[in-house]
Scaffold this active site. Structure first.
Site, PDB file in Angstrom:
ATOM      1  N   GLY A 195      62.782  58.084  26.273  1.00 18.55           N
ATOM      2  CA  GLY A 195      61.174  58.427  26.088  1.00 18.55           C
ATOM      3  C   GLY A 195      60.895  59.593  27.078  1.00 18.55           C
ATOM      4  CB  SER A 196      61.188  59.855  30.519  1.00 19.67           C
ATOM      5  OG  SER A 196      60.457  58.741  30.854  1.00 19.67           O
ATOM      6  CG  ASN A 223      52.223  53.207  29.122  1.00 15.01           C
ATOM      7  OD1 ASN A 223      51.616  53.993  28.459  1.00 15.01           O
ATOM      8  ND2 ASN A 223      52.310  52.726  30.213  1.00 15.01           N
ATOM      9  CB  SER A 272      61.996  54.811  24.723  1.00 11.18           C
ATOM     10  OG  SER A 272      62.725  54.127  25.520  1.00 11.18           O
ATOM     11  CB  CYS A 297      49.848  48.679  44.692  1.00 10.52           C
ATOM     12  SG  CYS A 297      47.835  48.746  44.532  1.00 10.52           S
TER      13      CYS A 297
HETATM   14  C1  PLP Z   1      58.356  53.416  28.370  1.00 11.45           C
HETATM   15  C2  PLP Z   1      57.811  54.500  28.027  1.00 11.45           C
HETATM   16  C3  PLP Z   1      58.063  56.026  28.146  1.00 11.45           C
HETATM   17  C4  PLP Z   1      59.305  56.381  28.805  1.00 11.45           C
HETATM   18  O1  PLP Z   1      60.645  55.899  28.312  1.00 11.45           O
HETATM   19  P1  PLP Z   1      61.873  55.788  28.819  1.00 11.45           P
HETATM   20  O2  PLP Z   1      62.783  55.544  27.545  1.00 11.45           O
HETATM   21  O3  PLP Z   1      61.797  54.526  29.899  1.00 11.45           O
HETATM   22  O4  PLP Z   1      62.100  56.845  29.709  1.00 11.45           O
HETATM   23  C5  PLP Z   1      57.314  57.119  27.931  1.00 11.45           C
HETATM   24  N1  PLP Z   1      56.136  56.734  27.125  1.00 11.45           N
HETATM   25  C6  PLP Z   1      55.722  55.479  27.172  1.00 11.45           C
HETATM   26  C7  PLP Z   1      54.232  55.220  26.442  1.00 11.45           C
HETATM   27  C8  PLP Z   1      56.389  54.398  27.516  1.00 11.45           C
HETATM   28  O5  PLP Z   1      55.834  53.096  27.282  1.00 11.45           O
END
Ligand code: PLP
Length: 395
Positions: free
Chosen positions: A70-71, A151, A199, A324
């Site tokens: 996702g990143s 999230n 993701s 934190c």
């Molecule tokens: C987990 C998450 C990401 C990042 O995804 P990865 O596959 O861990 O890099 C991006 N956006 C949201 C909303 C997420 O929950």
């Protein structure tokens, strides 16, 4: 009892995904770019996965780029649109105040490079108002990025309305759908987005693999260069076992979605109702427009980190909205955006459920969480001040 209630951080890999991973690694070990038959068989599997993922999302196979998660998908969508916008002198990007850091941090980098970033408010329910979007979309905007589901507090955003507003003004629209795909229906054509991030590990696939949907014709530049893989949009030898595992995990998540939606909504609402009876507590985010498995609360007078550690001792894996643990004392930007003051935002707890959670586990959570909250309040100087009237209760 052991309760895993941190599915929004990462979900356990599905058995079908583990099997697909192993079988693909064993049987299709060729490099999809190789011309020999072994490579070509791997290439066929890759393209079959692409077609299946595209079908589920309502996209064309050529609109699917496999990424490392996702990143990466968020970064690539944002940087592609920003670079294109800059060429045309459009250097404003509109986003919400509650985006994931994988959206906010690249935007901070762009700000340092001279872009202007407009953060949309979300109100106390944690939902963007399309009217606020309409008010800021002008000639200078190249991209609007609003997540499909949050999230931390699970709120579902009106992305279809926002996409329509952007389309009217010829502004690119990206949505981070990482928390939504596999959990609620997501179709790129119905949303009308230009880019969408996915993701695998949030729906029972492996970590380190995801998807960027990029509509045909939208600007798309590679973040990683060095080869012609993914039509030149993402260099690097494809992680075929991960892609195959993601594909079957997605298919299974989609097929069980109606049942999962019903089950998790029941468990979620039971948890919300039970936790609401803790004095001076509050649900974060809208009660209805939220993901089926998401429960997020603030408890006045305690620290979320202490709560997490004590819950862990009792076998409960949960999460807190505050940062934190990552070495910063700043509370979650999401909780601040919905109007929680610092002290209250620090006392947050997020429970995110999955299909493996049971009714018995919910009963257990509803027994231990109130006990732990009360125990921690017994030590809290803030709670003592509240009780003695030296401070005003906020919740
Ligand atoms: C987990 C998450 C990401 C990042 O995804 P990865 O596959 O861990 O890099 C991006 N956006 C949201 C909303 C997420 O929950």
């Amino acid at each position: 009892m052991f309760v895993y209630a941190d599915n929004a951080a990462t979900a356990k890999m599905r058995a079908c995904a583990l099997r697909a991973y192993e079988e693909t690694a064993k049987n299709f070990y060729g490099n999809p770019s190789s011309l020999h038959s072994c490579g070509q068989r791997a290439k066929e599997v890759l393209e079959d996965c692409r077609a299946r993922v595209a079908h589920i999302l309502g996209a064309q196979p050529r609109e699917i780029v496999f990424t490392s998660g996702g990143s990466e998908a968020d970064n690539q969508a944002i940087l592609s649109a920003a670079r294109f916008g800059a060429k045309k002198g459009k250097k404003t990007i509109v986003t919400s105040a509650i985006e994931h850091h994988a959206v906010l941090h690249p935007l901070e980098t762009l700000e340092k490079e001279g872009f202007r970033v407009v953060l949309l408010p979300v109100g106390e329910k944690g939902i963007v108002d399309p009217k606020d979007v309409a008010a800021v979309l002008d000639e200078s905007v190249c991209l609007c990025s609003v997540m499909l589901a949050n999230n931390e507090i699970g709120t579902i955003q009106p992305v279809k309305e926002i996409a329509a507003l952007c389309k009217e003004k010829h502004i690119l629209f990206h949505t981070d759908a990482v928390q939504a795909v596999g959990h609620i229906p997501v179709n790129v054509k119905e949303i009308g987005c230009d880019y969408l991030s996915v993701s695998a590990h949030k729906f029972g696939g492996p970590r380190g693999v995801g998807v960027l949907y990029a509509r045909t014709g939208v600007p798309l530049s590679p973040l990683i260069e060095g080869g012609a893989q993914e039509r030149g949009k993402r260099a690097g030898t494809e992680d075929l076992p991960a892609v195959a595992a993601m594909t079957v995990a997605l298919e299974e998540a989609i097929s069980e979605m109606p049942a999962a939606g019903k089950k998790l909504t029941v468990l979620r609402d039971e948890l919300i109702e039970g936790l609401s009876s803790i004095p001076h507590s509050a649900l974060n985010g809208d009660k209805e427009k939220r993901l089926p498995g998401n429960v997020s609360f603030c408890f006045e007078g305690i620290e979320g980190e202490s709560l997490l550690l004590l819950l862990d001792d009792k076998g409960v894996c949960a999460s807190s909205g505050s940062a934190c643990t990552s070495g910063s004392l700043d509370p979650s930007h999401v909780l601040l955006a919905i109007g929680r003051v610092h002290d209250v935002a620090h006392g947050s707890l997020r429970l995110t459920l999955g299909m493996e959670n049971t009714e018995e586990e919910i009963k257990y959570l509803l027994k231990v969480i109130p006990e732990v909250v009360e125990y921690l309040r017994g030590f809290s100087p803030v709670w003592r001040d509240l009780k003695e009237g030296k401070r005003q209760y906020i919740l």
